[in-house]
Design a protein around this motif. Structure first.
Motif, PDB file in Angstrom:
ATOM      1  N   ALA A 488      -1.995 -28.960  41.692  1.00  0.00           N
ATOM      2  CA  ALA A 488      -3.246 -29.695  41.389  1.00  0.00           C
ATOM      3  C   ALA A 488      -3.089 -30.749  40.319  1.00  0.00           C
ATOM      4  O   ALA A 488      -2.246 -30.580  39.527  1.00  0.00           O
ATOM      5  N   ASP A 489      -4.082 -31.357  39.814  1.00  0.00           N
ATOM      6  CA  ASP A 489      -3.961 -32.397  39.179  1.00  0.00           C
ATOM      7  C   ASP A 489      -4.546 -31.849  37.702  1.00  0.00           C
ATOM      8  O   ASP A 489      -5.710 -32.363  37.166  1.00  0.00           O
ATOM      9  N   LEU A 490      -3.658 -31.080  37.035  1.00  0.00           N
ATOM     10  CA  LEU A 490      -4.129 -30.395  35.902  1.00  0.00           C
ATOM     11  C   LEU A 490      -3.017 -30.638  34.911  1.00  0.00           C
ATOM     12  O   LEU A 490      -1.786 -30.818  35.243  1.00  0.00           O
ATOM     13  N   PRO A 491      -3.473 -31.042  33.676  1.00  0.00           N
ATOM     14  CA  PRO A 491      -2.325 -31.199  32.545  1.00  0.00           C
ATOM     15  C   PRO A 491      -1.746 -30.055  32.254  1.00  0.00           C
ATOM     16  O   PRO A 491      -2.358 -29.294  32.350  1.00  0.00           O
ATOM     17  N   ALA A 492      -0.541 -30.287  31.701  1.00  0.00           N
ATOM     18  CA  ALA A 492       0.252 -29.253  31.192  1.00  0.00           C
ATOM     19  C   ALA A 492      -0.370 -28.484  30.009  1.00  0.00           C
ATOM     20  O   ALA A 492      -1.017 -29.372  28.960  1.00  0.00           O
ATOM     21  N   ALA A 493      -0.508 -27.204  29.867  1.00  0.00           N
ATOM     22  CA  ALA A 493      -0.991 -26.523  28.814  1.00  0.00           C
ATOM     23  C   ALA A 493      -0.131 -25.797  27.996  1.00  0.00           C
ATOM     24  O   ALA A 493       0.839 -25.133  28.698  1.00  0.00           O
ATOM     25  N   PRO A 494      -0.005 -25.752  26.709  1.00  0.00           N
ATOM     26  CA  PRO A 494       0.961 -25.267  26.106  1.00  0.00           C
ATOM     27  C   PRO A 494       0.629 -23.712  25.573  1.00  0.00           C
ATOM     28  O   PRO A 494      -0.494 -23.374  26.024  1.00  0.00           O
ATOM     29  N   VAL A 495       1.755 -22.920  25.849  1.00  0.00           N
ATOM     30  CA  VAL A 495       1.385 -21.570  25.280  1.00  0.00           C
ATOM     31  C   VAL A 495       1.771 -21.181  23.948  1.00  0.00           C
ATOM     32  O   VAL A 495       3.083 -21.568  23.534  1.00  0.00           O
ATOM     33  N   THR A 496       1.148 -20.796  23.360  1.00  0.00           N
ATOM     34  CA  THR A 496       1.320 -20.310  21.899  1.00  0.00           C
ATOM     35  C   THR A 496       2.083 -18.851  21.887  1.00  0.00           C
ATOM     36  O   THR A 496       1.663 -18.013  22.222  1.00  0.00           O
ATOM     37  N   LEU A 497       3.271 -18.934  21.260  1.00  0.00           N
ATOM     38  CA  LEU A 497       4.246 -18.087  21.143  1.00  0.00           C
ATOM     39  C   LEU A 497       4.478 -17.654  19.723  1.00  0.00           C
ATOM     40  O   LEU A 497       4.495 -18.360  18.964  1.00  0.00           O
ATOM     41  N   ILE A 498       4.278 -16.410  19.419  1.00  0.00           N
ATOM     42  CA  ILE A 498       4.389 -15.714  18.382  1.00  0.00           C
ATOM     43  C   ILE A 498       5.593 -14.841  18.229  1.00  0.00           C
ATOM     44  O   ILE A 498       5.938 -14.167  19.028  1.00  0.00           O
ATOM     45  N   ALA A 499       6.590 -15.061  16.993  1.00  0.00           N
ATOM     46  CA  ALA A 499       7.791 -14.293  17.076  1.00  0.00           C
ATOM     47  C   ALA A 499       7.384 -12.678  16.691  1.00  0.00           C
ATOM     48  O   ALA A 499       6.826 -12.615  15.668  1.00  0.00           O
ATOM     49  N   GLU A 500       7.760 -11.657  17.597  1.00  0.00           N
ATOM     50  CA  GLU A 500       7.235 -10.333  17.332  1.00  0.00           C
ATOM     51  C   GLU A 500       8.541  -9.774  16.687  1.00  0.00           C
ATOM     52  O   GLU A 500       8.263  -8.692  16.237  1.00  0.00           O
TER      53      GLU A 500
END
Length: 540
Positions: A488-500
């Motif tokens: 699909a013509d969707l822009p890449a989306a960032p995934v916010t990762l938190i250090a556990e």
């Protein structure tokens, strides 16, 4: 009554009961679990303070059951389920948990009166803790709905609904002016038979509903403690109201000799309306918004069925001799007119409810509810076609000529009632599809365990466990991620990762549509070395 007629109606009743029984699932699935905390298959650094379950419709929180088991299958004592800020949320407090794998087994009663259950596992600590599926198989055995309870509950619903249509339909035609269809002795027997079926079906429904709520067997339906649990649920309360109205109907039947009295007519109409409300307010309309509107629409739908199908049952029993008499012409013409009004009402209200419950017709064949609806529509089309023939014969050949077509209509009408009762046990929409993702990926000497759960369209929880080339005790500098859908013509989306914790990251990502999503993870091993890892996550 003619023996062939009795056999035909009995066969229709048995066929309808079989339809209900065959349609009754071993576990209902009306309210769907949208999210949970902790998420299914998640890996937590420390144990959660509580278990929170969020569903796609309101539930009866006081009747919820949430159980927690450790890796050995031993039950962990947790707090009693409590309602959340929204009616679709329930939670239970959790004590301090040691590292290991755990299983949550839950059972709730949804707003439309159906009992839903499920289970999922999660892990505390990053060390290997065992097989979550094996634990779920161990602790979930026998935790679901009892198939015998579900089967008998379906039969009880059919008895109650068919009895109501027979009793109220016969009662309606008894309210008509003289000469009346309801004045015939055979219709009096129909009234009594309908009342018996309504009463037995209602009382059985109450006990069996309670057995479903507590997850018990058929014998639990006779337990006073089960009755207490059922009485706390909205559905149980509606069934109790119906049982109370059945007592009022009994008085009306006994005093039927005074059916011309104004009080008899007024009380009869009120009792009939309340009876129909108890069916509508304890079924699918109770889960729609606004509830009052859709309950009213369903009451109109059922009211039309009572007048139409109830009249067909009455006419099929009065006998050919009476239908040949001149005095029968007027009441039969009155029924023909009533059918011409109620049939469009039944069809229109049925269409409105279908569109609202199923959310359109695109996926109508994706559920048992939709497939049963299509079967019901075909039977109704046949029924209406025969009704058209009856109407033509009535106006051209007289009342006595429609005897056989009326019997055929009555048989099909009973089958329609059986299908309607069976549909109550089915979810109008397919459950939220999900496919939890758990995979180990490698690149440039980096080993990463990626989990995405629950794996459906919407919000998902992401967990990432990293083992760099130097071993799991060597910390990496950072980790970032993004998702994209190549199809699909969707822009890449960032995934916010938190250090556990050391080499353990978590986050959430919203996937707006189904498809094969690509997860790209950049692990910064040191300030100068990095690794790009990719995984394809399928969202159904």
């Amino acid at each position: 009554m003619n023996r062939s007629i009795r056999r035909g109606l009995a066969a229709a009743v048995l066929m309808s009961g079989a339809l209900v029984a065959l349609s009754a699932p071993s576990a209902s699935a009306h309210a769907s679990l949208l999210t949970s905390a902790p998420a299914a298959n998640s890996v937590l650094e420390v144990g959660p303070p509580e278990i929170v379950l969020s569903f796609d419709e309101d539930i009866e929180a006081p009747l919820s059951n949430i159980s927690l088991f450790d890796g050995t299958g031993t039950k962990v004592e947790i707090g009693a389920p409590a309602a959340g800020a929204q009616g679709s949320v329930v939670s239970a407090t959790v004590p301090t948990l040691t590292d290991g794998i755990y299983a949550v087994v839950w059972r709730v009663t949804s707003a439309d009166g159906h009992v839903v259950d499920g289970a999922f596992s999660f892990q505390v600590g990053t060390a290997a803790a065992g097989d979550g599926q094996e634990l779920l198989d161990q602790v979930s055995e026998g935790a679901g709905s009892n198939s015998a309870v579900t089967w008998w509950y379906g039969v009880a619903r059919f008895l109650a609904l068919a009895g109501a249509i027979a009793a109220l339909g016969g009662g309606f035609w008894s309210l008509q002016g003289s000469p009346s269809i309801g004045s015939r002795p055979a219709v009096g027997r129909l009234l009594w038979s309908g009342w018996v079926a309504l009463t037995i079906g209602t009382l059985a429904s109450f006990g069996l509903f309670g057995a479903q709520v507590v997850g018990g067997s058929v014998s639990a339906a006779w337990s006073p403690s089960t009755w207490g649990d059922a009485a706390h649920a909205h559905t149980g309360q509606m069934i109790l109201v119906r049982a109370g109205v059945a007592l009022v109907l009994l008085v009306l039947l006994v005093r039927r000799v005074s059916s011309s009295a104004i009080w008899w007519r007024a009380v009869g109409v009120l009792a009939g309306v309340v009876t129909l409300v108890t069916f509508s307010a304890s079924g699918h309309p109770n889960s729609l918004d606004p509830r009052a509107l859709w309950i009213a629409v369903d009451v109109l739908h059922l009211g039309g069925i009572v007048v139409w199908i109830g009249g067909l049952l009455a006419l099929s029993l009065v006998g050919r001799a009476w239908m040949s008499e001149p005095e029968a012409v007027r009441p039969i013409n009155r029924f023909s007119f009533a059918a011409a009004v109620t049939v469009p009402l039944v069809v229109l209200t049925g269409i409105a409810q279908t569109l609202e419950l199923a959310g359109g017709l695109d996926d109508i064949t994706a559920t048992d509810w939709g497939r049963m609806l299509l079967t019901k529509v075909m039977v109704v089309i046949a029924l209406v076609s025969i009704a058209g023939v009856s109407r033509w014969m009535l106006h051209n050949d007289g009342a006595a000529s429609i005897r056989r077509t009326v019997i055929a209509e009555a048989v099909l009408g009973i089958i329609v009632v059986g299908l309607a009762a069976g549909m109550v046990a089915q979810p109008p929409r397919a459950g939220v599809p999900s496919l939890p993702f758990d995979q180990t990926i490698t690149a440039n000497g980096v080993i990463a365990s990626l989990t995405v759960s629950p794996g459906h369209v919407g919000s998902n929880e992401v967990h990432l466990l990293i083992t760099p080339p130097g071993g799991s005790l060597t910390p990496v500098t950072s980790a970032t991620a993004r998702v994209l859908l190549p199809s699909a013509d969707l822009p890449a989306a960032p995934v916010t990762l938190i250090a556990e914790g050391p080499n353990h990251y978590s986050g959430t990502v919203t996937l707006p549509r189904s498809g094969d999503w690509t997860f790209e993870i950049v692990v910064q091993i040191t300030e100068s070395d990095s690794a790009l890892l990719k995984a394809t996550v399928t969202i159904p």
